[in-house]
Enzyme design. Sequence first.
Site, PDB file in Angstrom:
ATOM      1  CG  HIS A  22      -0.322  -0.145   2.526  1.00 55.59           C
ATOM      2  ND1 HIS A  22       0.050  -1.375   3.030  1.00 55.59           N
ATOM      3  CD2 HIS A  22       0.039   0.762   3.463  1.00 55.59           C
ATOM      4  CE1 HIS A  22       0.597  -1.215   4.219  1.00 55.59           C
ATOM      5  NE2 HIS A  22       0.615   0.085   4.507  1.00 55.59           N
ATOM      6  CG  HIS A  36       0.852   5.420   4.062  1.00 54.70           C
ATOM      7  ND1 HIS A  36      -0.033   5.353   5.116  1.00 54.70           N
ATOM      8  CD2 HIS A  36       1.589   4.292   4.133  1.00 54.70           C
ATOM      9  CE1 HIS A  36       0.180   4.230   5.802  1.00 54.70           C
ATOM     10  NE2 HIS A  36       1.164   3.572   5.229  1.00 54.70           N
TER      11      HIS A  36
END
Length: 146
Positions: A104, A106
Amino acid sequence: MSVAYDPQNIFAKILRGEIPCHKVFEDDVALAFMDIMPRADGHTLVIPKTPARGLLDMPADALGPFMLRVQKVAAAVKAATQAEGLTIQQFNESAGGQVVFHLHVHILPRWDGVALRPHTGQMADGEVLKAYAAKIAAALSETTSR
Ligand code: 5GP
């Protein structure tokens, strides 16, 4: 030795719709949603649909298309929050600061002189996250309709 991808991680559950999220964007490559414990207003996560634990086990041919989604969502986050800048972070393994083991990225909106909030473990108000998600999704549809 590399560690295997665990399909029971929380982001895999979000991808399968088993756990809700405040969705910003979704296509066949990526899903973007609000971080539940935001370190800045508008803190958004972008995850690939490809089951990769981190950057290093992401298949090379899936990386480019994924990063294009990161760029697209980042532009919408900046527009929607009227941020002066963005911090883009991606962590690998516990030693690298990773907590959830599905790749992932951010996206953190930034303003001069405003520090990131510390990790408190405090969940944000759902209505506030919902409002940010709607604003960023609207900014995304504006940039793609141009
Ligand atoms: P990292 O693995 O990069 O250190 O951070 C994982 C991020 O996922 C954290 O910023 C945390 O707040 C966020 N997070 C953890 N669990 C959930 C969840 O169930 N839903 C959402 N939307 N975010 C989560």
